[in-house]
Design an enzyme around this catalytic site. Sequence first.
Site, PDB file in Angstrom:
ATOM      1  N   ASN A  11       0.859  -1.336  -0.076  1.00 13.41           N
ATOM      2  CA  ASN A  11      -0.090  -0.021   0.027  1.00 13.41           C
ATOM      3  C   ASN A  11       0.911   1.380  -0.119  1.00 13.41           C
ATOM      4  O   ASN A  11       0.136   2.427   0.015  1.00 13.41           O
ATOM      5  CB  ASN A  11      -1.092   0.041   1.219  1.00 13.41           C
ATOM      6  CG  ASN A  11      -2.047  -1.277   1.032  1.00 13.41           C
ATOM      7  OD1 ASN A  11      -2.562  -1.518   0.023  1.00 13.41           O
ATOM      8  ND2 ASN A  11      -2.012  -1.759   2.193  1.00 13.41           N
ATOM      9  N   ARG A  18      -3.579   7.844  -0.207  1.00  9.25           N
ATOM     10  CA  ARG A  18      -4.151   7.066   0.904  1.00  9.25           C
ATOM     11  C   ARG A  18      -4.093   7.542   2.290  1.00  9.25           C
ATOM     12  O   ARG A  18      -2.857   7.743   2.979  1.00  9.25           O
ATOM     13  CB  ARG A  18      -3.499   5.680   0.950  1.00  9.25           C
ATOM     14  CG  ARG A  18      -3.723   4.735   1.909  1.00  9.25           C
ATOM     15  CD  ARG A  18      -3.096   3.449   2.113  1.00  9.25           C
ATOM     16  NE  ARG A  18      -3.604   2.589   3.096  1.00  9.25           N
ATOM     17  CZ  ARG A  18      -2.676   2.453   4.054  1.00  9.25           C
ATOM     18  NH1 ARG A  18      -1.139   2.466   3.899  1.00  9.25           N
ATOM     19  NH2 ARG A  18      -2.908   1.729   5.187  1.00  9.25           N
ATOM     20  N   TYR A  23      -0.646   9.631   6.773  1.00  8.88           N
ATOM     21  CA  TYR A  23       0.546   9.456   6.107  1.00  8.88           C
ATOM     22  C   TYR A  23       1.048  10.634   5.210  1.00  8.88           C
ATOM     23  O   TYR A  23       2.129  10.543   4.810  1.00  8.88           O
ATOM     24  CB  TYR A  23       0.347   8.259   5.291  1.00  8.88           C
ATOM     25  CG  TYR A  23       0.205   6.992   5.755  1.00  8.88           C
ATOM     26  CD1 TYR A  23       1.033   6.405   6.524  1.00  8.88           C
ATOM     27  CD2 TYR A  23      -1.107   6.406   5.504  1.00  8.88           C
ATOM     28  CE1 TYR A  23       0.583   5.369   7.360  1.00  8.88           C
ATOM     29  CE2 TYR A  23      -1.699   5.275   6.326  1.00  8.88           C
ATOM     30  CZ  TYR A  23      -0.493   4.693   7.093  1.00  8.88           C
ATOM     31  OH  TYR A  23      -1.176   3.531   7.711  1.00  8.88           O
ATOM     32  N   ALA A  77       1.848  -2.818   6.914  1.00  6.91           N
ATOM     33  CA  ALA A  77       1.007  -3.987   7.928  1.00  6.91           C
ATOM     34  C   ALA A  77       1.969  -5.273   7.970  1.00  6.91           C
ATOM     35  O   ALA A  77       1.521  -5.908   8.810  1.00  6.91           O
ATOM     36  CB  ALA A  77      -0.220  -3.813   7.207  1.00  6.91           C
ATOM     37  N   GLU A  98      14.018  -0.958  10.616  1.00  5.44           N
ATOM     38  CA  GLU A  98      12.585  -0.761  10.451  1.00  5.44           C
ATOM     39  C   GLU A  98      11.950   0.685  10.432  1.00  5.44           C
ATOM     40  O   GLU A  98      12.340   1.577  11.202  1.00  5.44           O
ATOM     41  CB  GLU A  98      11.924  -1.550  11.812  1.00  5.44           C
ATOM     42  CG  GLU A  98      10.284  -1.511  11.333  1.00  5.44           C
ATOM     43  CD  GLU A  98       9.560  -2.103  12.826  1.00  5.44           C
ATOM     44  OE1 GLU A  98       8.421  -1.401  13.119  1.00  5.44           O
ATOM     45  OE2 GLU A  98       9.949  -2.993  13.297  1.00  5.44           O
ATOM     46  N   HIS A 100       8.834   3.574   9.698  1.00  6.24           N
ATOM     47  CA  HIS A 100       7.161   3.906   9.455  1.00  6.24           C
ATOM     48  C   HIS A 100       6.790   5.217   9.479  1.00  6.24           C
ATOM     49  O   HIS A 100       7.577   6.389  10.060  1.00  6.24           O
ATOM     50  CB  HIS A 100       6.523   3.325  10.646  1.00  6.24           C
ATOM     51  CG  HIS A 100       6.463   1.890  10.929  1.00  6.24           C
ATOM     52  ND1 HIS A 100       5.882   0.952   9.853  1.00  6.24           N
ATOM     53  CD2 HIS A 100       7.401   1.080  11.685  1.00  6.24           C
ATOM     54  CE1 HIS A 100       6.250  -0.038  10.464  1.00  6.24           C
ATOM     55  NE2 HIS A 100       6.946  -0.217  11.601  1.00  6.24           N
TER      56      HIS A 100
END
Length: 147
Positions: A11, A18, A23, A77, A98, A100
């Site tokens: 996504n 979106r 975001y 996700a 990681e 986000h």
Amino acid sequence: MTSILVLNGPNLNLMGVRQPEVYGHTTLSDIEAMCRAHATAHDLGLAFEQNNHEGVLIDRIHAARGTHDGIVLNAGAYTHTSVALMDALSSAGLPAIELHLSNVHAREEFRHVSHIAKVAVGVICGFGAQGYILALDAMRGHLESRG
């Protein structure tokens, strides 16, 4: 030259449209351009990819061995569900960060669980598109500190 793979999961191709309230309005193409400019300015090699399919992401992680020095992964996700991505990162033997866009710890409870963090050298979240630059700098620093 140090080379970093920036890998984006499901996504993220819809960034900018979106849930912009979560975001932001920056597109993945905008972020890629920002990362490429930053990489050039800091003499970093950069591969930037996105895919919605878990198996393809795993293949990219496996292929990074011997090609890249580190991985920045925004698994979307899959962060919260994919033991397979965790195992791929662990098996690749490359340091991973990681990443986000949003602060996952300020969101729904299920987003507080990360399989990726268990095998990452660090986690960056909540800084929007700027998080990608932070991740590149953090990976560069991590790699330089290892010698």
